[in-house]
Write a protein that holds these residues in place. Sequence first.
Motif, PDB file in Angstrom:
ATOM      1  N   TYR A 190     -21.433 -48.801  86.433  1.00 33.48           N
ATOM      2  CA  TYR A 190     -22.713 -49.476  86.568  1.00 33.48           C
ATOM      3  C   TYR A 190     -23.300 -49.129  87.925  1.00 33.48           C
ATOM      4  CZ  TYR A 190     -26.005 -53.400  86.286  1.00 33.48           C
ATOM      5  OH  TYR A 190     -27.136 -54.176  86.230  1.00 33.48           O
ATOM      6  N   VAL A 191     -24.482 -48.536  87.914  1.00 30.01           N
ATOM      7  CA  VAL A 191     -25.114 -48.126  89.165  1.00 30.01           C
ATOM      8  C   VAL A 191     -26.158 -49.141  89.602  1.00 30.01           C
ATOM      9  CG1 VAL A 191     -26.764 -46.470  90.129  1.00 30.01           C
ATOM     10  CG2 VAL A 191     -24.776 -45.651  88.883  1.00 30.01           C
ATOM     11  N   THR A 192     -26.125 -49.483  90.865  1.00 31.20           N
ATOM     12  CA  THR A 192     -27.140 -50.399  91.382  1.00 31.20           C
ATOM     13  C   THR A 192     -27.269 -50.208  92.884  1.00 31.20           C
ATOM     14  OG1 THR A 192     -27.801 -52.718  91.586  1.00 31.20           O
ATOM     15  CG2 THR A 192     -25.457 -52.277  91.674  1.00 31.20           C
ATOM     16  N   HIS A 193     -28.409 -50.632  93.465  1.00 26.61           N
ATOM     17  CA  HIS A 193     -28.379 -50.760  94.917  1.00 26.61           C
ATOM     18  C   HIS A 193     -28.538 -52.217  95.327  1.00 26.61           C
ATOM     19  CE1 HIS A 193     -32.525 -48.896  94.255  1.00 26.61           C
ATOM     20  NE2 HIS A 193     -32.754 -50.173  94.445  1.00 26.61           N
ATOM     21  N   ASP A 194     -28.331 -53.096  94.339  1.00 24.16           N
ATOM     22  CA  ASP A 194     -28.433 -54.528  94.582  1.00 24.16           C
ATOM     23  C   ASP A 194     -27.015 -55.093  94.716  1.00 24.16           C
ATOM     24  OD1 ASP A 194     -28.412 -57.286  94.153  1.00 24.16           O
ATOM     25  OD2 ASP A 194     -30.177 -57.216  92.863  1.00 24.16           O
ATOM     26  N   GLN A 195     -26.669 -55.567  95.905  1.00 27.93           N
ATOM     27  CA  GLN A 195     -25.271 -55.953  96.103  1.00 27.93           C
ATOM     28  C   GLN A 195     -24.887 -57.225  95.357  1.00 27.93           C
ATOM     29  OE1 GLN A 195     -24.232 -57.534  99.926  1.00 27.93           O
ATOM     30  NE2 GLN A 195     -26.052 -56.614 100.816  1.00 27.93           N
ATOM     31  N   ILE A 196     -25.831 -58.110  95.089  1.00 27.19           N
ATOM     32  CA  ILE A 196     -25.478 -59.315  94.328  1.00 27.19           C
ATOM     33  C   ILE A 196     -25.052 -58.896  92.927  1.00 27.19           C
ATOM     34  CG2 ILE A 196     -26.310 -61.516  93.409  1.00 27.19           C
ATOM     35  CD1 ILE A 196     -28.177 -61.662  95.800  1.00 27.19           C
ATOM     36  N   PHE A 221     -21.536 -57.337  93.094  1.00 29.61           N
ATOM     37  CA  PHE A 221     -20.403 -58.255  93.228  1.00 29.61           C
ATOM     38  C   PHE A 221     -20.273 -59.174  92.021  1.00 29.61           C
ATOM     39  CE2 PHE A 221     -21.154 -57.195  97.795  1.00 29.61           C
ATOM     40  CZ  PHE A 221     -19.990 -56.445  97.916  1.00 29.61           C
ATOM     41  N   ASN A 222     -21.378 -59.396  91.310  1.00 30.75           N
ATOM     42  CA  ASN A 222     -21.340 -60.184  90.083  1.00 30.75           C
ATOM     43  C   ASN A 222     -20.672 -59.445  88.944  1.00 30.75           C
ATOM     44  OD1 ASN A 222     -23.890 -62.525  89.299  1.00 30.75           O
ATOM     45  ND2 ASN A 222     -22.886 -62.263  91.257  1.00 30.75           N
ATOM     46  N   LEU A 223     -20.971 -58.160  88.823  1.00 34.66           N
ATOM     47  CA  LEU A 223     -20.568 -57.424  87.628  1.00 34.66           C
ATOM     48  C   LEU A 223     -19.330 -56.568  87.831  1.00 34.66           C
ATOM     49  CD1 LEU A 223     -24.065 -56.250  86.371  1.00 34.66           C
ATOM     50  CD2 LEU A 223     -22.532 -57.818  85.192  1.00 34.66           C
ATOM     51  N   GLY A 224     -19.077 -56.154  89.063  1.00 33.21           N
ATOM     52  CA  GLY A 224     -18.040 -55.166  89.283  1.00 33.21           C
ATOM     53  C   GLY A 224     -16.647 -55.761  89.319  1.00 33.21           C
ATOM     54  N   THR A 225     -15.703 -55.135  88.590  1.00 39.11           N
ATOM     55  CA  THR A 225     -14.305 -55.470  88.837  1.00 39.11           C
ATOM     56  C   THR A 225     -13.906 -54.743  90.120  1.00 39.11           C
ATOM     57  OG1 THR A 225     -13.789 -53.738  87.241  1.00 39.11           O
ATOM     58  CG2 THR A 225     -13.572 -55.987  86.501  1.00 39.11           C
ATOM     59  N   ARG A 226     -14.384 -53.494  90.253  1.00 39.02           N
ATOM     60  CA  ARG A 226     -14.253 -52.791  91.529  1.00 39.02           C
ATOM     61  C   ARG A 226     -15.615 -52.248  91.926  1.00 39.02           C
ATOM     62  NH1 ARG A 226     -10.121 -48.308  91.777  1.00 39.02           N
ATOM     63  NH2 ARG A 226     -11.027 -47.769  89.761  1.00 39.02           N
ATOM     64  N   VAL A 227     -15.763 -52.028  93.207  1.00 42.07           N
ATOM     65  CA  VAL A 227     -17.043 -51.555  93.729  1.00 42.07           C
ATOM     66  C   VAL A 227     -16.795 -50.309  94.572  1.00 42.07           C
ATOM     67  CG1 VAL A 227     -18.964 -52.105  95.280  1.00 42.07           C
ATOM     68  CG2 VAL A 227     -18.078 -53.870  93.743  1.00 42.07           C
ATOM     69  N   ALA A 228     -17.587 -49.252  94.316  1.00 41.31           N
ATOM     70  CA  ALA A 228     -17.535 -48.051  95.153  1.00 41.31           C
ATOM     71  C   ALA A 228     -18.845 -47.985  95.927  1.00 41.31           C
ATOM     72  CB  ALA A 228     -17.378 -46.809  94.291  1.00 41.31           C
ATOM     73  N   MET A 249     -15.155 -52.496  84.875  1.00 36.26           N
ATOM     74  CA  MET A 249     -16.547 -52.168  85.166  1.00 36.26           C
ATOM     75  C   MET A 249     -16.583 -51.759  86.632  1.00 36.26           C
ATOM     76  SD  MET A 249     -19.682 -52.232  83.837  1.00 36.26           S
ATOM     77  CE  MET A 249     -20.475 -53.569  82.937  1.00 36.26           C
ATOM     78  N   LEU A 250     -16.721 -50.455  86.830  1.00 42.64           N
ATOM     79  CA  LEU A 250     -16.802 -49.956  88.198  1.00 42.64           C
ATOM     80  C   LEU A 250     -18.266 -49.900  88.598  1.00 42.64           C
ATOM     81  CD1 LEU A 250     -15.270 -48.530  90.631  1.00 42.64           C
ATOM     82  CD2 LEU A 250     -16.135 -46.417  89.626  1.00 42.64           C
ATOM     83  N   VAL A 251     -18.591 -50.509  89.712  1.00 40.10           N
ATOM     84  CA  VAL A 251     -19.975 -50.477  90.174  1.00 40.10           C
ATOM     85  C   VAL A 251     -20.119 -49.447  91.284  1.00 40.10           C
ATOM     86  CG1 VAL A 251     -21.776 -51.776  91.352  1.00 40.10           C
ATOM     87  CG2 VAL A 251     -20.511 -52.842  89.502  1.00 40.10           C
ATOM     88  N   LEU A 252     -21.133 -48.567  91.146  1.00 41.99           N
ATOM     89  CA  LEU A 252     -21.494 -47.643  92.228  1.00 41.99           C
ATOM     90  C   LEU A 252     -22.658 -48.264  92.978  1.00 41.99           C
ATOM     91  CD1 LEU A 252     -21.650 -44.137  90.495  1.00 41.99           C
ATOM     92  CD2 LEU A 252     -19.762 -45.102  91.822  1.00 41.99           C
ATOM     93  N   LEU A 253     -22.421 -48.511  94.253  1.00 40.58           N
ATOM     94  CA  LEU A 253     -23.418 -49.196  95.072  1.00 40.58           C
ATOM     95  C   LEU A 253     -23.786 -48.264  96.220  1.00 40.58           C
ATOM     96  CD1 LEU A 253     -24.737 -52.020  95.717  1.00 40.58           C
ATOM     97  CD2 LEU A 253     -22.671 -52.568  96.968  1.00 40.58           C
ATOM     98  N   GLY A 254     -25.059 -48.220  96.567  1.00 37.43           N
ATOM     99  CA  GLY A 254     -25.435 -47.386  97.701  1.00 37.43           C
ATOM    100  C   GLY A 254     -26.937 -47.232  97.786  1.00 37.43           C
ATOM    101  N   PRO A 255     -27.423 -46.785  98.937  1.00 39.89           N
ATOM    102  CA  PRO A 255     -28.867 -46.674  99.149  1.00 39.89           C
ATOM    103  C   PRO A 255     -29.476 -45.553  98.315  1.00 39.89           C
ATOM    104  CG  PRO A 255     -27.696 -45.720 100.995  1.00 39.89           C
ATOM    105  CD  PRO A 255     -26.661 -46.350 100.108  1.00 39.89           C
TER     106      PRO A 255
END
Length: 368
Positions: A198-204, A207-214, A34-40
Motif C-alpha cells: 500500500y503506497v501513501t505519503h500520509d503517515q496516519i 500507521f493505521n493500515l500497515g503491519t510493517r512500514v517501509a 500489508m506492507l506500507v510504502l511511505l515517503g515524500p
Amino acid sequence: MQELKVEKLVKRYPGRDQVVAVNRVDVEVEAGEMLVLLGPSGCGKTTLLRCVAGLEDAQEGRIVLEGKTVFDSASGLNQPTHLRDIGMVFQNYSLWPHMTVQSNVEYPLRARKSSAAERAARSREVLQVVQCGHLADRYPAMLSGGQQQRIALARALAPRPKIMLLDEPLSNLDALLRVELRAHLRAIHRELGFTGIYVTHDQIEAFNLGTRVAVMNAGRIEQLDSANNVYERPATEYVARFLGIRNALALRRETGWVSDAGPLEGQMQVLDRHRGPLQMFVRPQALHLSAPDAPPADPGHMALRGGHVVDVLYSGGEVDYVVEAGGVSLFVTRPISRTRFQPGDAVTVSLAGQDALLYADGRLVNEG
Ligand SMILES: Nc1ncnc2c1ncn2[C@@H]1O[C@H](COP(=O)(O)OP(=O)(O)OP(=O)(O)O)[C@@H](O)[C@H]1O
Ligand SMILES: [Mg+2]
C-alpha cells in the motif's frame, strides 16, 4: 511464507538527468501482511509498485512472486503483467466509463475465461464486501468518488489475486471519506487476508493500515520495520523529519551539554553515553513546561531554562505552546490542565531522557 521478494532492484529512467527511481531495493512481503510504502513525492513508491506489477521494466535485480521468479535481469526473464497474479488499485479509480459497475467488476474475470454464472456470483460477492451491492447496474459517472474507489477495489479483488498493489487509493477523496474508507479497507484486509503493498505519503494512513512500514528516500528504503518501531524509533534523522517530529536540537559537548537553545541541565545519563555532537528529536507531547522558580516537572528530567512562551493555541483537549529559547522555536503540546501559561511567560522546558531520539551522523544511537 514470503509471497513477494524483491532483490537489488534498480529502475533508471533515461534522459539527460538520468533518474534512479528505484535504487537497489530489497523487500520481502510475508503472506497476509500489508506492507506500507511511505515517503515524500518522487521517492520512487509508484515506480517500485509498477516494477512489481510488470508495468515498468527494471534494469537490475530480481522479483519473485509465490516462489516463482517473474523478473530476473541476469537471465533476461520478464513475465508480462497478465501472467503475474496481481490486483491493482490506483489513485484515479480508472473504471471503464461505458460499463456498468457489475461489468467493470467482471471484466478481469472475463479475461480468465470463467463462466457467466461464476462471474455474476463472484462480482456479487466482492460488491458485498465493499458494501456496494446495490450499485451493480449503475455507470461510474453516477457514483461518488468514494463509491468509485470501492468499485475499483472490488474489481481488483474479483480474481482473488495473491497480491494487491494499492497506490494512494484514498488520496483523491475528501478527508471524511478517507477516514471511513481507510477503516473499511482495514476490515476487508482482515477478512480476506490478501497480501498487500500500500503506497501513501500520509503517515496516519500508513500507521493505521500497515503491519510493517517501509520509509523510502530517493529510491532507497531508509527503514523497514513494524509500524510501531518506525513510529517510536525512527532509525534515521530523515525518517524523524519525515514523520514531522517538530523539535530538533543540535547538541554539542562543552563543559556540559549545550543545545542551540541554551545549556541543558539535570539528569544527563542518556546524553553522557555519547561524546560527539548529537541531533536530538523530541515529539511536542514529550516536552513539559514549568515556571522558572518551580521545581522541574520531574526531578529525573533534562531541563532547558530561559525560554518564554510566544504563542498559545487551543485545539480540542490539548494546548499547543510555541516556546522560544535562545532564538530557537520549540513546540510543546500539553493536555489542558490547571497550570496554563500565557504568551510572554518565562518557562523551563524539560523532558525525560527516554523521550529523546538521539542521532549521530544521521543514525539513531539511543535505545530509548
Ligand atoms: N516515466 C518517467 N520518466 C522519467 N522519470 C520518471 C518517470 N516516472 C517517474 N519518474 C521519476 O522517477 C522518480 C520516482 O517517481 P515515482 O512516481 O515513483 O515517485 P512517487 O514516490 O510515487 O511520488 P508521488 O508521491 O508524487 O506519487 C521521480 O523523480 C520521477 O520524476
Ligand atoms: Mg506515486
